[in-house]
Write a protein that holds these residues in place. Structure first.
Motif, short mmCIF file in Angstrom:
data_model
loop_
_atom_site.label_atom_id
_atom_site.label_comp_id
_atom_site.label_asym_id
_atom_site.label_seq_id
_atom_site.Cartn_x
_atom_site.Cartn_y
_atom_site.Cartn_z
N LYS A 190 0.80 -1.21 0.00
CA LYS A 190 0.00 0.00 0.00
C LYS A 190 0.85 1.28 0.00
O LYS A 190 0.46 2.28 -0.58
N TRP A 191 1.99 1.27 0.70
CA TRP A 191 2.80 2.48 0.78
C TRP A 191 4.25 2.27 0.38
O TRP A 191 5.07 3.18 0.50
N LYS A 192 4.59 1.10 -0.09
CA LYS A 192 6.00 0.80 -0.33
C LYS A 192 6.66 1.75 -1.30
O LYS A 192 7.73 2.29 -1.02
N ALA A 193 6.03 1.97 -2.42
CA ALA A 193 6.64 2.84 -3.42
C ALA A 193 6.80 4.25 -2.86
O ALA A 193 7.79 4.93 -3.15
N VAL A 194 5.84 4.68 -2.06
CA VAL A 194 5.93 6.01 -1.48
C VAL A 194 7.12 6.10 -0.52
O VAL A 194 7.91 7.06 -0.58
N VAL A 195 7.27 5.08 0.32
CA VAL A 195 8.40 5.06 1.25
C VAL A 195 9.71 5.10 0.47
O VAL A 195 10.61 5.89 0.78
N LEU A 196 9.82 4.25 -0.53
CA LEU A 196 11.03 4.22 -1.33
C LEU A 196 11.30 5.59 -1.95
O LEU A 196 12.43 6.07 -1.97
N TYR A 197 10.23 6.19 -2.45
CA TYR A 197 10.39 7.50 -3.08
C TYR A 197 10.91 8.54 -2.10
O TYR A 197 11.78 9.34 -2.42
N LYS A 198 10.38 8.51 -0.90
CA LYS A 198 10.85 9.44 0.12
C LYS A 198 12.34 9.23 0.40
O LYS A 198 13.08 10.17 0.65
N LEU A 199 12.74 7.98 0.37
CA LEU A 199 14.14 7.67 0.69
C LEU A 199 15.11 8.02 -0.43
O LEU A 199 16.32 8.05 -0.22
N SER B 195 15.51 10.82 -1.54
CA SER B 195 16.10 12.12 -1.17
C SER B 195 17.20 11.96 -0.13
O SER B 195 17.91 12.90 0.18
N GLY B 196 17.30 10.78 0.46
CA GLY B 196 18.34 10.57 1.46
C GLY B 196 17.86 9.76 2.64
O GLY B 196 16.70 9.37 2.72
N THR B 197 18.77 9.53 3.56
CA THR B 197 18.48 8.75 4.76
C THR B 197 17.42 9.43 5.62
O THR B 197 17.40 10.64 5.75
N LEU B 198 16.52 8.61 6.18
CA LEU B 198 15.49 9.14 7.05
C LEU B 198 15.33 8.26 8.28
O LEU B 198 15.51 7.05 8.22
N ARG B 199 14.96 8.90 9.39
CA ARG B 199 14.65 8.14 10.58
C ARG B 199 13.21 7.64 10.49
O ARG B 199 12.40 8.19 9.76
N LYS C 146 7.40 8.56 8.88
CA LYS C 146 6.02 8.58 9.34
C LYS C 146 5.42 9.99 9.20
O LYS C 146 4.27 10.15 8.81
N LYS C 147 6.23 10.99 9.53
CA LYS C 147 5.75 12.36 9.45
C LYS C 147 5.48 12.76 7.99
O LYS C 147 4.52 13.46 7.69
N GLN C 148 6.30 12.24 7.11
CA GLN C 148 6.16 12.61 5.70
C GLN C 148 5.03 11.85 5.01
O GLN C 148 4.62 12.20 3.90
N ILE C 149 4.57 10.80 5.64
CA ILE C 149 3.43 10.05 5.09
C ILE C 149 2.37 9.96 6.17
O ILE C 149 2.21 8.92 6.81
N PRO C 150 1.65 11.05 6.37
CA PRO C 150 0.75 11.15 7.52
C PRO C 150 -0.28 10.03 7.61
O PRO C 150 -0.63 9.60 8.71
N LEU C 151 -0.74 9.55 6.47
CA LEU C 151 -1.83 8.58 6.49
C LEU C 151 -1.41 7.18 6.89
O LEU C 151 -2.23 6.35 7.26
#
Lengths: 113, 113
Positions: free
Chosen positions: B18-27, B29-33, B38-43
DNA sequence: CGGTATCCAATTGGATACTG
DNA sequence: CAGTATCCAATTGGATACCG
């Protein structure tokens, strides 16, 4: 401004069915009859294919042309809207090819059979 | 020779959560905690994110680096393997953008809320 | 803060049977 | 041949509670 997030979800929603991308990919080569699609994707089940084709049609990605004959003949083809996916689909193939071992999870799944 | 079919499935298997591609896309831009993702994908829900991150890690797409601190700190980043998806991810965004109305089915889903 | 462990609801793929 | 209509099994997303 998180349009990106929304855009990804829009695309995934359309492409992510167990066989949807494969069906679309087959249709990039041209119009196919129901039975032809099924023959080209041996593992897909009759009922599953019907459902996925219906969803793809509802999403406006494919055209369904039914000929009033007996026995019936139904042809599927990409709409312009669906044809815009062609480029994306080839990339799905390419990434899978370059990383052509199955995913770890997919491997695990196969070991169980 | 239906390697194409297999390749598509390999890729979908990895990207279609459901959110995998979105998570990958966010990453990309670089390393994330964890908390930043979670903050960048509120839903996305806490538990769901954890599950999907674990699968992405098992599939070798992301690295997980845990710092032995209190409170805990965990960073996620793309592996080289995952970075190869970058191009594909941008295409997911682009197609969604060019066809930026939601899919018919997604619209229906929203109407119900 | 980030994680585990359970359990549950919703969705989805597929099996079966029947139709023009 | 291609399609409904049901029903079922399996998967998956998510809710809740608790831990170091």
């Amino acid at each position: 401004m998180d349009k990106d997030l929304e855009n990804i979800k829009t695309t995934l929603d359309v492409v992510c069915g167990k066989w949807k991308a494969v069906v679309l990919y087959k249709l990039t080569s041209g119009t196919l009859r129901f039975g032809e699609i099924k023959k080209q994707i041996p593992l897909i089940k009759h009922q599953t294919l019907i459902k996925q084709l219906k969803e793809l049609e509802e999403d406006g990605l494919i055209n369904r042309k039914s000929y009033p004959e007996v026995p019936p003949k139904v042809e599927y083809s990409l709409t312009d809207y669906g044809r815009d996916l062609e480029y994306l689909l080839t990339h799905l193939v390419e990434w899978g090819n370059e990383h052509n071992r199955l995913s770890y999870r997919a491997e695990k799944e196969l070991e169980e059979t």
